[in-house]
Design a protein around this motif. Structure first.
Motif, PDB file in Angstrom:
ATOM      1  N   GLY A 133      -8.488  -8.165  11.236  1.00  0.00           N
ATOM      2  CA  GLY A 133      -7.504  -7.093  11.169  1.00  0.00           C
ATOM      3  C   GLY A 133      -6.390  -7.351  10.170  1.00  0.00           C
ATOM      4  O   GLY A 133      -6.317  -8.410   9.548  1.00  0.00           O
ATOM      5  N   THR A 134      -5.536  -6.353  10.044  1.00  0.00           N
ATOM      6  CA  THR A 134      -4.441  -6.373   9.071  1.00  0.00           C
ATOM      7  C   THR A 134      -3.149  -5.976   9.758  1.00  0.00           C
ATOM      8  O   THR A 134      -3.133  -5.091  10.619  1.00  0.00           O
ATOM      9  N   LEU A 135      -2.047  -6.621   9.354  1.00  0.00           N
ATOM     10  CA  LEU A 135      -0.720  -6.339   9.887  1.00  0.00           C
ATOM     11  C   LEU A 135       0.223  -6.108   8.719  1.00  0.00           C
ATOM     12  O   LEU A 135       0.206  -6.855   7.742  1.00  0.00           O
ATOM     13  N   MET A 166       0.850  -1.165   0.000  1.00  0.00           N
ATOM     14  CA  MET A 166       0.000   0.000   0.000  1.00  0.00           C
ATOM     15  C   MET A 166       0.896   1.228   0.000  1.00  0.00           C
ATOM     16  O   MET A 166       1.959   1.222   0.601  1.00  0.00           O
ATOM     17  N   VAL A 167       0.408   2.262  -0.636  1.00  0.00           N
ATOM     18  CA  VAL A 167       1.133   3.521  -0.689  1.00  0.00           C
ATOM     19  C   VAL A 167       0.248   4.607  -0.082  1.00  0.00           C
ATOM     20  O   VAL A 167      -0.933   4.721  -0.434  1.00  0.00           O
ATOM     21  N   TRP A 201      -4.152  -2.657  11.942  1.00  0.00           N
ATOM     22  CA  TRP A 201      -5.493  -2.106  11.824  1.00  0.00           C
ATOM     23  C   TRP A 201      -6.488  -3.141  12.332  1.00  0.00           C
ATOM     24  O   TRP A 201      -6.364  -4.326  12.013  1.00  0.00           O
ATOM     25  N   GLY A 202      -7.477  -2.710  13.078  1.00  0.00           N
ATOM     26  CA  GLY A 202      -8.532  -3.595  13.553  1.00  0.00           C
ATOM     27  C   GLY A 202      -9.544  -3.873  12.451  1.00  0.00           C
ATOM     28  O   GLY A 202      -9.465  -3.327  11.337  1.00  0.00           O
ATOM     29  N   GLU A 203     -10.501  -4.697  12.783  1.00  0.00           N
ATOM     30  CA  GLU A 203     -11.538  -5.103  11.831  1.00  0.00           C
ATOM     31  C   GLU A 203     -12.191  -3.890  11.163  1.00  0.00           C
ATOM     32  O   GLU A 203     -12.702  -3.005  11.836  1.00  0.00           O
ATOM     33  N   GLY A 204     -12.119  -3.842   9.834  1.00  0.00           N
ATOM     34  CA  GLY A 204     -12.757  -2.791   9.055  1.00  0.00           C
ATOM     35  C   GLY A 204     -12.026  -1.456   9.033  1.00  0.00           C
ATOM     36  O   GLY A 204     -12.346  -0.582   8.229  1.00  0.00           O
ATOM     37  N   GLN A 205     -11.051  -1.264   9.906  1.00  0.00           N
ATOM     38  CA  GLN A 205     -10.367   0.019  10.014  1.00  0.00           C
ATOM     39  C   GLN A 205      -9.604   0.370   8.737  1.00  0.00           C
ATOM     40  O   GLN A 205      -9.734   1.480   8.211  1.00  0.00           O
ATOM     41  N   LEU A 206      -8.811  -0.557   8.232  1.00  0.00           N
ATOM     42  CA  LEU A 206      -8.029  -0.274   7.034  1.00  0.00           C
ATOM     43  C   LEU A 206      -8.940  -0.025   5.833  1.00  0.00           C
ATOM     44  O   LEU A 206      -8.707   0.900   5.051  1.00  0.00           O
TER      45      LEU A 206
END
Length: 178
Positions: A26-28, A1-2, A121-126
């Motif tokens: 979530g995402t790491l 991602m940019v 990022w938590g669920e849905g945050q990103l």
């Protein structure tokens, strides 16, 4: 991602983030273009001479900065699932177990980088940030993980996307500089 030019969060301004794991909860990922002044040798002596130059720790993100993660670009034909100490991420990129013996893994890697902390990022945050236009989702290359400290990785990744994102690569650090 940019990061989009409009993203002014100091943790992510003009960053390129390599996503390591994405799940519904979530995402790491790690920021690829934030070198620190700390040498890997000072923190992880067994790995110091093995990391790609510059041999410093990169700031992977604002979360758990006392935690170290290591990404490697593997040599062609290396199957990370068949090697103890490696966990495949995407294509030739793998997470490296920093408790493993470096000399055992080095014949399998083209280069590696150590990161302090990560972006999470938590669920849905990103997805919310992407929908708001804070991030451009693009395909990463294994060599992005190894880019040196002085390279403009942010601009380089945007340029290779073609139009219209390539135009953003010339966006100044501060619009007042124009």
């Amino acid at each position: 991602m940019v990061a989009a030019p409009s993203l002014n969060d100091p943790n992510f301004k003009r960053t390129v983030v390599y996503i390591i794991d994405q799940r519904p909860e979530g995402t790491l990922g790690v920021v690829l273009n934030r070198p620190s002044e700390v040498a890997v040798h000072d923190v992880l002596p067994p790995w110091g001479s093995h990391v790609t130059k510059p041999q410093c720790i990169y700031i992977g993100g604002p979360v758990e900065q006392k935690t170290a993660l290591c990404l490697a670009a593997l040599k062609a034909g290396t199957d990370p699932s068949a090697v103890e100490g490696l966990v495949g991420v995407q294509g030739p990129v793998a997470l490296v177990d920093l408790d493993a013996e470096p000399d055992d893994l080095m014949p399998l890697v083209r280069g590696l980088r150590v990161f302090a902390g990560y972006a999470g990022w938590g669920e849905g945050q990103l997805q919310g940030e992407i929908d708001r236009g804070d991030w451009f989702v693009v395909t990463g290359l294994a060599d992005d993980v190894l880019v040196g400290a002085k390279a403009d990785l942010w601009g380089r990744v945007l340029r290779r996307q073609g139009m219209p994102l390539a135009l953003l690569s010339t966006y100044p650090n501060d619009p007042k500089d124009n």
